[in-house]
Every structure is written in C-alpha cells, then in structure tokens.
Write a protein that holds these residues in place. Structure first.
Motif, short mmCIF file in Angstrom:
data_model
loop_
_atom_site.label_atom_id
_atom_site.label_comp_id
_atom_site.label_asym_id
_atom_site.label_seq_id
_atom_site.Cartn_x
_atom_site.Cartn_y
_atom_site.Cartn_z
N THR A 1 0.86 -1.18 0.00
CA THR A 1 0.00 0.00 0.00
C THR A 1 0.89 1.22 0.00
O THR A 1 1.98 1.23 0.59
CB THR A 1 -0.90 0.03 1.24
OG1 THR A 1 -0.08 -0.33 2.36
CG2 THR A 1 -2.03 -0.95 1.13
N LYS B 1 -6.61 6.87 -3.80
CA LYS B 1 -5.19 6.55 -3.65
C LYS B 1 -4.58 6.20 -5.01
O LYS B 1 -3.49 6.65 -5.35
CB LYS B 1 -5.07 5.39 -2.68
CG LYS B 1 -3.68 4.96 -2.33
CD LYS B 1 -3.41 5.23 -0.84
CE LYS B 1 -1.99 4.92 -0.45
NZ LYS B 1 -0.99 5.56 -1.29
N VAL C 1 -9.59 3.67 -1.87
CA VAL C 1 -8.65 2.98 -2.75
C VAL C 1 -8.55 3.72 -4.08
O VAL C 1 -7.45 3.96 -4.59
CB VAL C 1 -9.10 1.52 -2.96
CG1 VAL C 1 -8.36 0.90 -4.13
CG2 VAL C 1 -8.86 0.72 -1.69
N GLN D 1 -4.23 -2.71 -4.18
CA GLN D 1 -4.87 -1.98 -3.08
C GLN D 1 -6.09 -2.78 -2.62
O GLN D 1 -6.85 -3.27 -3.44
CB GLN D 1 -5.34 -0.60 -3.56
CG GLN D 1 -4.21 0.31 -3.97
CD GLN D 1 -3.58 1.03 -2.79
OE1 GLN D 1 -3.84 0.70 -1.64
NE2 GLN D 1 -2.73 2.01 -3.07
#
Lengths: 388, 300
Positions: free
Chosen positions: A36, A106, A103, A91
């Motif tokens: 991550t 991100k 997610v 993710q």
C-alpha cells in the motif's frame, strides 16, 4: 510468572499451527503481498489492482492480483509494453464501498495508468466515478451487476465476465430462434431462479413478437406439480423457461412429458448438471439449458494455469481466468494504442480483438466483452451437447 | 369445465399422497397422543428400500410386475421394523414422562434418521424407476391423469377401506380402540397395551412404506429430505381432518390436496402454501378439533 510463560508458549504454538493450517490460501496471500502506498516510479506502466485482498471475500480478490503479476511478468520478459516495464500495485478494498472510494482516490494520486478491479459490484460502483473524473480505464473480472455497463454512466468501465442478465438474454434470444412466441416462465421462488426468471420476463416483454403467458413460482420439494403443468397447458404456451435447480426442473419436465405436453423446455445453468439427466432419465432428452462457456480447452487458459502452478504452487482461485484476461486485454490495449491516453485505450479495447483465456474478445460500446459468458446446451442421447 | 376436471384430478392425486402418509400420524396419535415426527422419515426409508430392492431385482432380470410386489413387501418389512424400533428406543422409555419429552425425542429421531440416510446413502437426488404398471389412457384423458396417479388413488382408497375394516372387525382392531379410549382400563381388562402400541407403529409404518414406494415411483426422484416436506403436509392434513380419526385424515388430505390444486390453478402457485395454511387456520377457528375430530376425540 510460570503461567505467563506457559501462556506465551501456548500462544506461539497456536500461531504456528494456524500458519501450518492456512496452507494454499496463505501462500497465495504471501505472494500477493499487498503493498500500500507505493508511489510509482516514472518510466513505468503502473497497473493498479483493486479488490478484496483481506477479510471474508479475500479468496475472490487475491487470484486477480496473482493473475496481474503473471501477465506483467510475461510481458516484461518480452520487453514490456511500449518499452515500459509493467508494475503491479495492489490496493485492498475488502469489497466495502466506503473503502473502495479511498482505494480509488489513492490509485489516482499514485498516478496509476490503468486499473484491474474492483471485485464486488458494490465496491466497483462506488469507485467508478472517481476513476471517471481522472479518466482512468477500469476493467473488472467479477462485477456482474448489469447496470454497471448498461446504464451508460461509466464509459471508462469494462468487464471480462458476463453480467447477471446475460444468461437470460441468451435464453430469450435462443427461444426466439426456436420460433417460440408464447412463453410460460416458471421459477422456484429462490434468489437465483427468480432473478433469472425476472430478467427473462423483462426481455420477453421488450420483444414485440413474444409474450409471457404465465409467470409463476413453484414450491421446491412439493410432492406434485400437476396443477402447474395443467396451468401451463391451459395458458397456451408454446415453450417453458424455468429458473431454478435440477430437482424441480426434472419433476416439471417429466410431469409435462407424462401428460403429453411436448413443448420445448429451456432452463439455466442450475439445470445444466449431469444429475439432472440422471434423475429425469428419458424425459431429459431435448431439454435446453444455458451454461457457462467451457474454456478448459483454451490453450492460453491452460498456459495461465500452468504459470500459476509454477509461480505460486497451487491451483488458481475464482475469477482467475477472467482477471488474467482483463490484465491481458488492458495491457494489450495500451500497446495497441501506443500510449496510456484514455481515448486511445478505449478505442483499442472496442476495436481490436485480444486472445485471452476466455476466448478472443473485444468490448462492445457499453463495456461488456463480446462473446464471453454463456452458451446453449441441449440434452442429446443422455448428455449435454453445446448448440452452436 | 375441462380445466376444472384436470385440476380436480391433480388435487385428488395430491390428496391421496398426503393421505397415505397422514394415516400413520393419525393412528399413532390416536393411541398414545404423540405426534410421531419421525413418520416422514419412515416414509423416506420405505422409498429408499424400494429403490435398492428394485435396483437389485432389475439387474437380476426379474419381470416388472414381480419387482413392484417384492419391492413393496421389502419396503413394508424394512419400514415396519424401523417404526417398531423407533417406538421402542425413542418413545417407550418416555411413556410416563411429561408431554413434551416424547415430542422432542420424536424430533431428534427424525433428524437422526435423515442424517443417517444422508451419510449411508447420498445427499444427492437419485432417480427412481417407474415400478407401477404403465399404460396410456386415450386422448384427451391422458392429459388429465396418468397410470401412476391412478395407481396411487386406487391404492389409497384400498388402504383406507382395508384399515377401517381391520379396526372395526379384528381382535387387534378392537384392542386398539380400547387402548385409544383408556389405556389403563384396557390394561386392567387384559389387553397387552405394549403389543398394541407396537402393532400401531408397525401398521402406520407399513402404510408409509407403501406410500413411499408408490409416490417415489410417481415423482421419479428421491433424496434423504423428501420425508420432511411430505411429512409436514401430511401432518397438516391429519390436523385438518381431526388428528386421531382415520376418516378424518383421509378427508383432511383430500381437502388440502384439492385446495392446493385449485389455488394453483385459479390463483397462482406462488400462494399454494398460503392458501393451504389459511384454510387450516380457518377450519381450526371454527372446529378446533379438526373437521371430523370430536372435542373428546372418539379416537381411531
């Protein structure tokens, strides 16, 4: 103090046992070590993989990470995509819509070029608007909810699995090709059977030449379906579509045949089961059932499974073929487009065929893979034969 | 009118199926005031026995007519021994206990037998051969009824008539009626109550076995769970007609079968169970003891 020591030893022993027990799943877990927050270095093509990598539904999500890694390794070994090395960034959304939006955010901030995911329909629906805003192409191996593609809201979304209603659509178009006009749609009141029957009903009603003359649920396990069969007869139906499983299907079809009701009987993949043929015996002859296409003989599929065994030491999990196909389709589209430009990649996905484990596919205007999904089978001489 | 007739005969078949199973419920209740929840499983075991025997005889090449007879006899013997054993193990030790204990024991027996068959045989559905004589009716009657249905209806009528005569005119029948009226008093005048109760279980189980073979042959498939659903419906039929009364069980089964058939035919099969149980509630509001039941039931 001694007891504490004992407790600690005991805990350690239990952890060790757990680790020993969680054999294959665990191994896959370690391989698909979910990173991550890794920022993608420049000069690389980043393939984001989003889905459930922990929690209850991890077994649905992890195979797609493995699939993406295998495809990336294969393409990198051949010189990469457009000269860039592919990097897989995974993710975890645990199939939860609220996590899926995080997610997606991100992924966007990590400058991911394309996304393979998400796994569950709900999470996918939550994440899609964020990707759409940033013009990122997304392809899911497993989200089957029909509106994701059919609503037309997400032109950036594609999938390599057939939507829930695809089976019903195929069933109805096949019924039409048999020349059936008046259909009795019967189901078993269950989620699966009733959902299928409902879609069939919608498609039949949308067709001007066909009509639903009877739409009913039967009680699974009842001793006798003669009343329903009389009703089918008196409704003047020239064909029966049944949504449900094989025990009821065989009772209904044998009851129909015993009462001289020889109209075609069509059903779903709950009935495309050899048990149905064994139980219904001679009455199974001529019954049509839709079922998933068989790609076990596909060379690319066999190669992908062999690669998975070699790399991870286990058989691939659910949605692996679809995920492998999606990764392949996405990366090939980038290659064909010559860049990761949004419009060009979409154009490539819609126009150029890619050979994948689920067959040679391209995508329709809505984002569904053409030629993926279901086939019609018929019982001939005691076994199911695919009808081309 | 044709449609009505078709539904009527469909309902008649269904009612006959329920009646064959309901008789066992009602007889046992009449004698010892216990709902034998394992009765559905006895029916299921009868069907399985019939399947196994028929399979063996078919491979040995017996003629068809003899297969049905031998399968029926074997199923009756096997189910009867199960019924006898269930009573001896599950209910007899609890005869003096409070009302609920044997009931729980019966539910336990039912679950045990289901799982036993599931593990010993298979959880899958098995095809059941058509053992009953096959003959075709001429059109248009073939649409209304087929031979296996006719066999079930005739068998049910025969069984009911036979049972009624048996209870009325034999010594054992008399002993049964006496036991049903007052167990203690019957004991005092020299009726062997244990034997009478065992005999009741044996007869009820035998009827369930006959039902099992004929019904499975009509439906064409069995698995370990068939006894549960058929049992629930048959029990409903017995309560509807007045539990403890033999003509009541038959009448209740017929009413239930016809209600379900007409509800399906004229309304929708989505609601067949709704109609069936609404009818049960309605009848029990007006006749708490069932259609033929008397307040102080004239049992058996």
């Amino acid at each position: 103090m001694r007891t504490k020591l004992h407790l600690i030893v005991l805990c350690l022993a239990m952890v060790a046992m757990l680790a020993a027990c969680g054999s294959e799943e665990k191994k896959a877990d370690e391989k698909a070590d979910v990173q991550t927050g890794e920022v993608a270095p420049a000069g690389k093509l980043v393939l984001g993989v989003a889905g459930a990598h922990s929690g209850d539904l991890a077994s649905y999500g992890l195979p797609s990470v493995n699939a993406a890694r295998l495809v990336a390794a294969k393409l990198n070994a051949a010189g990469g995509v457009n000269g860039m090395q592919v990097e897989v960034v995974a993710q975890d959304d645990q199939c939860k819509p609220e996590l899926a939006t995080n997610v997606a955010t991100k992924m966007v901030s990590d400058k991911v070029s394309i996304v393979l995911g998400h796994i569950c329909s709900g999470a996918t629906k939550a994440a899609l608007p964020i990707y759409l805003e940033s013009r990122i192409v997304v392809m899911s191996p497993s989200a089957t909810n029909p509106p994701l593609t059919q609503s037309g809201e997400y032109p950036n979304f594609f999938r390599t699995i057939a939507p829930d209603d695809a089976q019903a659509a195929l069933e109805v178009s096949f019924a039409k090709s048999l020349g059936l006009k008046k259909l009795a749609v019967i189901h078993d009141k269950g989620d699966y059977g009733m959902g299928f029957a409902n879609f069939c009903k919608q498609f039949i009603e949308a067709d001007d030449e066909m009509e639903v003359v009877l739409y009913e649920g039967v009680t699974p396990g009842a001793v006798d379906y003669s009343a329903v069969i009389q009703k089918i007869r008196s409704s003047g139906a020239d064909g029966v579509i049944f949504g449900g499983y094989h025990p009821e299907a065989s009772k209904i079809v044998s009851g129909m045949r015993k009462r001289d009701l020889a109209i075609p009987f069509l059903s779903d993949d709950g009935v495309k089961d050899d048990t149905f043929i064994r139980v219904a015996g001679e009455f199974a002859e001529g019954v049509y059932a839709t079922g998933p296409m068989d790609f076990s003989t596909n060379a690319i599929f066999q190669e992908a499974v062999a690669a998975h065994k070699a790399e991870f030491g286990s058989d691939p999990g659910p949605f692996f073929p679809e995920a492998y196909s999606a990764a392949l389709a996405l990366l090939t589209a980038v290659q064909n487009a010559g860049s990761t430009d949004y419009d060009k990649v979409i154009e490539a996905l819609r126009t150029q065929y890619v050979d994948t484990p689920v067959g040679s596919i391209k995508f329709d205007a809505k984002g569904d893979a053409e030629g993926v999904g279901f086939a019609v089978y018929q019982v001939q001489d005691g076994k199911y034969v695919e009808i081309k | 009118m044709d449609y009505f007739l078709e539904l009527f005969f469909g309902g008649l078949t269904r009612g006959s199926i329920y009646a064959l199973i309901a008789l066992g419920y009602t007889m046992v209740y009449g004698i010892i005031e216990l709902i034998n929840f394992a009765h559905g499983e006895i029916y299921m075991i009868g069907a399985f026995t019939g399947l196994i025997v028929a399979g063996v005889l078919t491979t040995l090449g017996f003629p068809e007519a003899s297969i049905l007879v031998i399968a029926l006899i074997c199923a009756v013997i096997w189910s009867a021994s199960y019924g006898y054993t269930v009573e001896k193990i599950g209910y007899k030790p609890l005869r003096g206990a409070q009302r609920l204990s044997p009931l729980i024991s019966a539910i336990g027996m039912s679950i045990f037998l289901q799982n036993y068959v599931m593990l010993a045989q298979t959880p899958d559905f098995l095809p059941f051969p058509s053992l009953t004589p096959q003959f075709d009716f001429m059109r248009p009657y073939s649409a209304i009824m087929n031979s296996s249905e006719l066999v079930i209806v005739v068998a049910t009528i025969a069984v009911c008539v036979g049972l009624t005569l048996f209870i009325k005119y034999t010594k054992l029948g008399k002993a049964m009626r006496a036991t049903a009226q007052n167990r203690k008093m019957a004991m005092l005048v020299g009726v062997n109550v244990d034997m009478v109760i065992s005999a009741t279980f044996v007869i009820g189980s035998s009827l369930a076995a006959v039902g099992g073979v004929l019904i499975a042959s009509h439906i064409g498939q069995i698995n370990y769970f068939i006894g549960f659903i058929a049992g629930i419906k048959a029990f409903t039929a017995a309560v509807l007609g007045g539990i403890g009364s033999i003509p009541g069980a038959m009448l209740g089964a017929l009413v239930l079968g016809l209600t379900e058939a007409f509800a399906t035919g004229y309304v929708s099969s989505d609601y067949e169970d709704v109609f069936a149980f609404c009818l049960l509630v309605l009848i029990l509001i007006f006749r708490p003891a069932g259609i033929m039941g008397k307040e102080k039931a004239q049992k058996v």
